[in-house]
Design an enzyme around this catalytic site. Sequence first.
Site, PDB file in Angstrom:
ATOM      1  N   LEU A  59      12.521 -20.481  -2.181  1.00 58.55           N
ATOM      2  CA  LEU A  59      11.642 -19.397  -1.917  1.00 58.55           C
ATOM      3  C   LEU A  59      10.164 -19.483  -2.827  1.00 58.55           C
ATOM      4  CD1 LEU A  59      10.563 -16.573  -0.675  1.00 58.55           C
ATOM      5  CD2 LEU A  59      11.923 -15.644  -2.289  1.00 58.55           C
ATOM      6  N   HIS A  70       3.300   3.067  -8.984  1.00 57.65           N
ATOM      7  CA  HIS A  70       3.002   1.660  -9.039  1.00 57.65           C
ATOM      8  C   HIS A  70       4.234   1.042  -9.797  1.00 57.65           C
ATOM      9  CE1 HIS A  70      -1.168   1.926  -7.605  1.00 57.65           C
ATOM     10  NE2 HIS A  70      -1.215   2.722  -8.693  1.00 57.65           N
ATOM     11  N   ASP A 110       0.959  -1.259   0.008  1.00 57.88           N
ATOM     12  CA  ASP A 110       0.041  -0.051  -0.133  1.00 57.88           C
ATOM     13  C   ASP A 110       0.634   1.369   0.013  1.00 57.88           C
ATOM     14  OD1 ASP A 110      -2.307   1.278   0.001  1.00 57.88           O
ATOM     15  OD2 ASP A 110      -2.901   1.217   2.226  1.00 57.88           O
TER      16      ASP A 110
HETATM   17  C1  IPE Z   1      -1.009   0.107  -3.703  1.00 55.05           C
HETATM   18  O1  IPE Z   1      -0.860   1.562  -3.810  1.00 55.05           O
HETATM   19  C2  IPE Z   1      -1.228  -0.502  -5.116  1.00 55.05           C
HETATM   20  C3  IPE Z   1      -2.539  -1.017  -5.281  1.00 55.05           C
HETATM   21  C4  IPE Z   1      -3.617  -1.276  -4.409  1.00 55.05           C
HETATM   22  C5  IPE Z   1      -2.834  -1.782  -6.682  1.00 55.05           C
HETATM   23  P1  IPE Z   1      -2.186   2.483  -3.760  1.00 55.05           P
HETATM   24  O2  IPE Z   1      -2.499   2.661  -5.115  1.00 55.05           O
HETATM   25  O3  IPE Z   1      -3.284   1.794  -2.673  1.00 55.05           O
HETATM   26  O4  IPE Z   1      -1.720   3.724  -3.027  1.00 55.05           O
HETATM   27  P2  IPE Z   1      -2.478   4.813  -2.128  1.00 55.05           P
HETATM   28  O5  IPE Z   1      -3.034   3.892  -1.180  1.00 55.05           O
HETATM   29  O6  IPE Z   1      -3.517   5.631  -3.127  1.00 55.05           O
HETATM   30  O7  IPE Z   1      -1.330   5.619  -1.508  1.00 55.05           O
HETATM   31 MG    MG Z   2      -4.043   2.160  -1.144  1.00 52.67          MG
END
Ligand code: IPE
Ligand code: MG
Length: 213
Positions: A117, A19, A2
Amino acid sequence: MDGNGRWARRKGLPRTEGHTAGEEALATIVRESAASNVGWLTAFGFSTENWVRPRTEVRHILSLHRKLFGRTEEMRQRNARTRWIGRPFHEKGAKTPIYVQRAIQRAIDDTKSGTGLTVTIAFDYGSRAELLRAVRHAMTQGPVSTDSIARNLYDPTMPPVDLLIRTSGETRISNFLLWQIKGARVHFTERTWPDFTAQEYRTSLTQYSKSHS
Ligand code: IPE
Ligand code: MG
């Protein structure tokens, strides 16, 4: 994993860049896991709830999964194998597009001899969907029991979770491995996922070991 979006926003970058950085961060943690003799690493890549995000963001995350599942050579070098959990491709409600299905299948096939792993990617995954399906299947097999539910999880061979890491300052559990995390230690960190370092990972592993010695 997250906090990719917040990481990007703080840097004045589009969420997609977050991402991309998150995918790199996972590669680092996979390396560190192999080096630290971690047996099983499971990452929450994309949830059953994430499909409602903007189309361009979803498309970007999907292409990153193709990249991630494509890292088979690195996996083989580390004696690691790739696995996947999520809504089975041909079942009702499943949303994994065909090109990601292929990348997943290839990754599993090409790394299946890895004995060190196991890296499991949760994609189109939701714990409630997994449990509902497991109970339904168990009901067709006789009296339902904790053992029969466990046998019908997406990957019945996955051991119970020892350590759960939640990044980006969130102190809640999402729809992730709710059955499997019974008894798990939880490591909460303020760092967003792209900023989660190998060093902090090692610290969390050491703390886990100390609490179990
Ligand atoms: C995690 O980062 C990636 C996925 C859920 C695919 P987020 O996209 O949730 O990032 P925030 O929470 O908006 O910062
Ligand atoms: Mg998120």
